[in-house]
Write an enzyme that holds these catalytic residues in place. Structure first.
Site, PDB file in Angstrom:
ATOM      1  N   GLY A 140      24.309   2.865  33.996  1.00  0.00           N
ATOM      2  CA  GLY A 140      24.494   1.657  34.796  1.00  0.00           C
ATOM      3  C   GLY A 140      23.181   0.980  35.116  1.00  0.00           C
ATOM      4  N   GLY A 141      22.069   1.550  34.603  1.00  0.00           N
ATOM      5  CA  GLY A 141      20.752   0.982  34.816  1.00  0.00           C
ATOM      6  C   GLY A 141      20.274   0.183  33.618  1.00  0.00           C
ATOM      7  N   GLU A 184       0.833  -1.199   0.000  1.00  0.00           N
ATOM      8  CA  GLU A 184       0.000   0.000   0.000  1.00  0.00           C
ATOM      9  C   GLU A 184       0.873   1.257   0.000  1.00  0.00           C
ATOM     10  OE1 GLU A 184      -3.511   1.886   2.896  1.00  0.00           O
ATOM     11  OE2 GLU A 184      -2.208   0.269   3.617  1.00  0.00           O
ATOM     12  N   CYS A 212      -5.362  -3.181   2.302  1.00  0.00           N
ATOM     13  CA  CYS A 212      -5.211  -3.161   3.750  1.00  0.00           C
ATOM     14  C   CYS A 212      -6.526  -3.273   4.521  1.00  0.00           C
ATOM     15  CB  CYS A 212      -4.412  -1.926   4.169  1.00  0.00           C
ATOM     16  SG  CYS A 212      -3.548  -2.142   5.760  1.00  0.00           S
ATOM     17  N   LYS A 242      -9.238   2.249  -2.452  1.00  0.00           N
ATOM     18  CA  LYS A 242      -9.484   1.621  -1.152  1.00  0.00           C
ATOM     19  C   LYS A 242     -10.873   1.997  -0.644  1.00  0.00           C
ATOM     20  CE  LYS A 242      -7.140   1.241   3.374  1.00  0.00           C
ATOM     21  NZ  LYS A 242      -5.950   1.704   4.119  1.00  0.00           N
TER      22      LYS A 242
END
Length: 530
Positions: free
Chosen positions: A283-284, A41, A143, A107
Site C-alpha cells: 500500500g506504499g 563492443e 568505447c 582497444k
C-alpha cells in the site's frame, strides 16, 4: 556506401545465440543495401563476460564463432569480441569480408573505474586500425577510446576519413547527452564524422540504453537510433560525408529512468529463465512503483502481488493495494501474518523475558513476510522483487532477510524523491497507481502510527545529502558548509557507514546513477575511517 549499425541485445556467454543474431542482422542489412555492418563492443560475448574471460574454453568458443561469421559473403563485418593472443587478452574488433580477415583493432584505453574493471582482464592495444570500404577509409575505435584525444587522433593520422566506435556504454542519468558531447569533441579535433553504435538491454545491474547515433563532420547529429529498443540503423556516406538520416526521438529524463528500470527487470527475469516476478505489496509508494515496473516489463500474467497485513496495517493500505491490482489485472493474494507472528513470539518469549520491545519485534514481522514470499517463489519459479529504495539502502532503513529478501532490487539505485517523480510520470501514461499511495506519508507500518520521518530526516534533505556524499564523493564538512544541518549530515553519514554489511548482502538491482550500491561502491565493512 551504406553502413548499418547493429544496436542489439546480446546475452552474456551465449556465444552461439549472439552469433545467430549477428548473422540475422547482417542479412537484414544486406537486404537494405548495406555494405558494412558494425556491432557493439564485445557483441559476440555480451558485456561484460567478467571472469569467463579467465577460461580457455571460452576463447575456443569465440574462435569458432568468428570462423562461422567469416563464412558470410557480401558484406563487411566489424565484430566486437575478446581475443587471446599468447599470454595476453584484448578487447578487440575484427574486420571480416568475404572469407578474409582485413584487420584487428585492440582497444587502447581500458576503463578501470565506476562499474568497469577491464584492467583485470585486458591488455591495452597500441596501434590504430584503418580499413577501406568503397574508397572510404574507416578508423575503428572501441568505447573508452573516444573519451580521450589520442586514439581518434591516431586513427586520423593513419588516414581515417570516418570514425566508427563500437560501444558497451551503460546507462545512467544524463548519459546520452554526455556521450554525444564527448563524441562531438573528437569530431571537432579530427574534423571527421563519427558513428557510434551501442548495446541495448539489461545485464545484471547494468542497463544498456542503445541510443546509437552518427555525427557529421560539423558535429551535428545526422542519424539517431531509439533508446532501449533493438534497432538496425543505416548511415549513408557520400564522398566521406555522413548524410542526414532517421532521427528517433529520445525519452525525457524521468521516462528514461523508468524505461531503464523496465529493461533491467525484463532482461534479468527473462535471460535467467524465471517464470515471472513476485513481490510484496504494502500500500506504499515503493511497492506500487515496483509493481508497475514489473507489469510493464513482463506483462500482467507473469506478475504476482501478495499483501501480508498485520494488526498495524492501515485499512487504506489494503484498500489502495486492492485498487491497484485491479487496475493492473495481476494475480493478488492476501496472507495475514499476525498468527505467524504470535507463534514466533510465543516460541521466543522465554528468551525475551524481562526485555523491552524494540525493533526486534518490528524486524520479525518483515522477516515473516520475506519467508512467505520466498516460499511462494520456490513453488512458482517466480523471482522475488524487493521494493527498497536507495535512500533506505543508504541509511539501513531495511531489514536483512525481511524486506531485503529477494532476487532483484528494482529501486536499489532510486532515491525516494525520485520514486515519487517516477510514480507521477507513470500515471501520465495511464493512471495505475492510486493517488493516495503517492500523497500519503510513507510508513513501514510495523508499529502503531509509525512514519518514516520518525526515524529519518525528511527525504528531500536525506536525498540531497546522499547525492553529495555517495554519488559526488563530497565530505560531510563540505556538505555542512553548503548549509545543511550538521546533525542531519552526521546522522546520514553515520547510518551509511554502519549499514555497509546490509548493502553487501542486498540483491543486485538496475543502476541508474553514476554511483550505485554495487560495482560502483566498494567500501570495507570493517572500517574505522571517520
Amino acid at each position: 556506401m551504406r553502413i548499418a549499425l547493429a544496436q542489439f541485445n546480446p546475452v552474456v556467454g551465449d556465444i552461439a545465440g549472439n552469433t545467430r543474431r549477428i548473422l540475422e542482422l547482417a542479412r537484414e542489412a544486406m537486404a537494405a543495401g548495406a555494405d558494412v555492418l558494425v556491432t557493439p563492443e564485445l557483441a559476440l560475448t555480451g558485456y561484460s563476460p567478467e571472469d569467463l574471460l579467465l577460461r580457455g574454453h571460452f576463447f575456443r568458443a569465440v574462435s569458432a564463432a568468428m570462423d562461422e561469421l567469416l563464412e558470410l559473403d557480401g558484406i563487411t563485418l566489424v565484430i566486437g569480441h575478446p581475443v587471446r593472443l599468447g599470454a595476453e587478452t584484448f578487447n578487440a574488433a575484427t574486420v571480416l569480408r568475404d572469407g578474409n580477415r582485413l584487420g584487428q583493432y585492440h582497444k587502447m584505453l581500458l576503463p578501470n573505474d565506476q562499474v568497469f574493471d577491464e584492467c583485470r582482464y585486458f591488455t591495452p592495444g597500441a596501434a590504430p586500425l584503418v580499413f577501406e570500404q568503397d574508397g572510404v577509409k574507416l578508423g575503428v575505435l572501441i568505447c573508452e577510446d573516444i573519451w580521450s584525444v589520442e586514439p581518434a587522433a591516431e586513427a586520423a593520422d593513419a588516414g581515417a576519413e570516418v570514425l566508427v566506435a563500437l560501444n558497451a556504454s551503460p546507462f545512467h542519468r544524463d548519459k546520452v547527452a554526455t556521450r554525444q558531447e564527448t563524441a562531438r569533441y573528437r569530431v571537432q579535433e579530427t574534423g571527421l564524422p563519427l558513428l557510434y553504435v551501442n548495446l541495448v538491454g539489461g545485464q545484471d545491474e547494468l542497463v544498456f540504453d542503445g541510443a546509437s547515433f552518427a555525427l557529421d563532420a560539423e558535429g551535428e547529429v545526422a542519424v539517431q537510433a531509439p533508446a532501449y529498443d533493438e534497432a538496425l540503423i543505416f548511415v549513408d556516406v557520400e564522398c566521406g560525408r555522413v548524410m542526414p538520416g532517421d532521427q528517433a526521438s529520445l525519452p525525457a529524463p524521468t521516462e528514461s529512468v523508468y524505461r531503464a528500470l523496465v529493461t533491467g527487470v525484463r532482461d534479468y527475469i527473462g535471460k535467467n529463465g524465471f517464470a515471472g516476478a513476485l513481490l510484496g505489496l504494502s500500500g506504499g509508494v515503493d511497492s506500487a512503483l515496483t509493481l508497475a515496473v514489473a507489469v510493464d516489463a513482463l506483462g500482467a500474467d507473469k506478475v504476482h502481488a501478495v499483501m501480508m497485513p498485520s494488526r498495524y496495517t492501515a485499512d487504506i493500505s489494503l484498500i489502495d493495494s486492492r485498487d491497484m491490482v485491479k487496475r493492473l489485472d495481476v494475480r493478488y493474494d492476501e496472507i495475514d501474518i499476525w498468527p505467524t507472528y504470535e507463534s514466533f513470539m510465543a516460541a521466543l518469549s522465554p528468551a525475551f523475558a524481562g526485555l523491552a520491545a524494540d525493533t526486534t519485534e518490528e524486524n520479525l514481522q518483515a522477516r515473516i513476510r520475506g519467508t512467505l514470499l520466498m516460499a511462494l517463489s520456490n513453488k512458482s519459479g517466480k523471482l522475488v522483487l524487493t521494493t527498497g529504495n536507495k535512500s533506505e539502502m543508504t541509511t539501513g532503513y531495511c531489514t536483512l532477510y525481511g524486506d531485503m529478501a529477494g532476487g532483484f532490487a528494482v529501486l536499489k539505485d532510486v532515491a525516494k524523491t525520485l520514486v515519487f517523480e517516477l510514480c507521477r510520470w507513470r500515471n501520465t501514461v495511464g493512471e495505475v497507481i492510486p493517488e493516495r499511495i503517492i500523497t500519503r506519508p510513507p510508513s513501514a507500518e510495523l508499529r502503531p502510527d509509525q512514519k518514516d520521518q520518525d526515524s529519518l530526516p525528511p527525504y528531500e534533505v536525506l536525498d540531497a545529502i546522499m547525492q553529495r556524499y555517495v554519488e559526488e564523493n563530497r565530505s560531510g564538512e563540505e556538505i555542512i558548509a553548503e548549509g545543511f544541518a550538521e546533525a542531519d549530515v552526521r546522522r546520514v553519514v553515520r547510518l551509511l557507514k554502519i549499514n555497509e554489511y546490509k548493502r553487501r548482502q542486498a540483491p543486485v538491482g538496475p543502476r541508474i546513477t553514476h554511483r550505485a550500491f554495487g560495482k560502483d561502491w566498494r567500501y570495507p565493512i570493517t572500517n574505522r575511517f571517520s
